[in-house]
Scaffold this motif. Structure first.
Motif, PDB file in Angstrom:
ATOM      1  N   ARG A   1       0.601  -0.837  -0.152  1.00 52.01           N
ATOM      2  CA  ARG A   1       0.088  -0.104   0.004  1.00 52.01           C
ATOM      3  C   ARG A   1       0.785   1.090  -0.070  1.00 52.01           C
ATOM      4  O   ARG A   1       0.353   2.495  -0.185  1.00 52.01           O
TER       5      ARG A   1
ATOM      6  N   LYS B   1       0.286  15.778  -2.777  1.00 53.00           N
ATOM      7  CA  LYS B   1       0.331  14.609  -3.795  1.00 53.00           C
ATOM      8  C   LYS B   1       1.261  14.617  -4.956  1.00 53.00           C
ATOM      9  O   LYS B   1       1.510  15.521  -5.230  1.00 53.00           O
TER      10      LYS B   1
ATOM     11  N   HIS C   1       1.073   6.957  -8.426  1.00 53.86           N
ATOM     12  CA  HIS C   1       0.693   8.270  -8.218  1.00 53.86           C
ATOM     13  C   HIS C   1       0.767   7.923  -6.660  1.00 53.86           C
ATOM     14  O   HIS C   1       0.254   6.669  -6.253  1.00 53.86           O
TER      15      HIS C   1
ATOM     16  N   GLU D   1      -1.586   5.072  -4.664  1.00 52.39           N
ATOM     17  CA  GLU D   1      -3.576   5.648  -4.977  1.00 52.39           C
ATOM     18  C   GLU D   1      -3.141   4.909  -5.765  1.00 52.39           C
ATOM     19  O   GLU D   1      -2.977   3.837  -6.149  1.00 52.39           O
ATOM     20  N   GLU D   2      -5.006   5.545  -6.618  1.00 50.04           N
ATOM     21  CA  GLU D   2      -4.747   3.464  -7.315  1.00 50.04           C
ATOM     22  C   GLU D   2      -3.953   3.592  -8.496  1.00 50.04           C
ATOM     23  O   GLU D   2      -3.237   4.509  -9.040  1.00 50.04           O
ATOM     24  N   MET D   3      -3.817   2.318  -8.545  1.00 51.27           N
ATOM     25  CA  MET D   3      -2.893   1.813  -9.781  1.00 51.27           C
ATOM     26  C   MET D   3      -3.645   1.133 -10.574  1.00 51.27           C
ATOM     27  O   MET D   3      -4.802   0.004 -10.573  1.00 51.27           O
ATOM     28  N   GLY D   4      -2.755   0.565 -11.971  1.00 52.83           N
ATOM     29  CA  GLY D   4      -3.500  -0.728 -12.943  1.00 52.83           C
ATOM     30  C   GLY D   4      -3.105  -1.802 -12.498  1.00 52.83           C
ATOM     31  O   GLY D   4      -1.917  -1.459 -11.753  1.00 52.83           O
TER      32      GLY D   4
ATOM     33  N   GLN E   1       1.239  -1.865 -12.443  1.00 50.77           N
ATOM     34  CA  GLN E   1       1.914  -1.402 -11.285  1.00 50.77           C
ATOM     35  C   GLN E   1       1.831  -2.523  -9.783  1.00 50.77           C
ATOM     36  O   GLN E   1       2.608  -2.742  -9.241  1.00 50.77           O
ATOM     37  N   HIS E   2       0.568  -2.613  -9.808  1.00 49.66           N
ATOM     38  CA  HIS E   2       0.142  -4.240  -9.425  1.00 49.66           C
ATOM     39  C   HIS E   2       1.247  -5.170  -9.262  1.00 49.66           C
ATOM     40  O   HIS E   2       1.827  -5.935  -8.602  1.00 49.66           O
TER      41      HIS E   2
ATOM     42  N   LYS F   1      -8.809  -5.223  -3.866  1.00 51.87           N
ATOM     43  CA  LYS F   1      -9.040  -4.013  -5.114  1.00 51.87           C
ATOM     44  C   LYS F   1      -8.253  -3.235  -4.922  1.00 51.87           C
ATOM     45  O   LYS F   1      -9.114  -2.106  -3.902  1.00 51.87           O
ATOM     46  N   GLY F   2      -8.504  -2.458  -6.282  1.00 52.84           N
ATOM     47  CA  GLY F   2      -7.821  -1.027  -6.066  1.00 52.84           C
ATOM     48  C   GLY F   2      -8.901  -0.146  -6.292  1.00 52.84           C
ATOM     49  O   GLY F   2      -8.962   1.147  -5.931  1.00 52.84           O
TER      50      GLY F   2
END
Length: 128
Positions: free
Chosen positions: A41, A56, A71, A93-96, A99-100, A127-128
């Motif tokens: 995380r 950010k 990000h 933050e949100e990852m595609g 990135q995961h 879950k992103g």
């Protein structure tokens, strides 16, 4: 009132992970940093310049072989105790999927389980 020492219980295990990082702030300013810890995380970075809490940023992590860009946001900062280095906790933050996959591969290697799922804290479970 003096603060007492207490154990921090973390939801996601952290691993020592030393890699180069380039932080890019929203105004385009670049800050060179070093990763010291990695989790599913977030991470902990050291830099010569402080980055304010809640900032950010875009983070590019390179371990010499692989690179991952994502990000994040600075959650906390520690001064270097007079050494001119600042440590910062960064929340991803949100990852595609890419990135995961990159972060999960590093974590599997660090956990000593190159082909195994890391269990409930693995990206395959988050879950992103």
């Amino acid at each position: 009132m003096a603060e007492g020492h207490y154990a921090v219980e973390r939801t996601n295990p952290r691993f020592s992970f030393f890699a180069d990082a380039e932080v890019t702030l929203r105004d385009g300013t670049g800050v060179h940093a070093q990763l010291a810890e990695l989790s599913s995380r977030g991470c902990y970075i050291d830099a010569l310049e402080p980055i304010p809490i809640r900032t950010k940023l875009r983070l590019s992590i390179c371990d010499g072989t692989n690179t991952c860009e994502l990000h994040g946001k600075v959650l906390y900062m520690h001064s270097g105790g007079g050494f001119g280095i600042f440590g910062m906790g960064v929340l991803f933050e949100e990852m595609g999927a890419e990135q995961h996959s990159s972060i999960d591969a590093w974590l599997r290697k660090l956990a000593g389980r190159p082909g195994k799922d890391l269990g409930k804290n693995s990206f395959s479970q988050i879950k992103g």
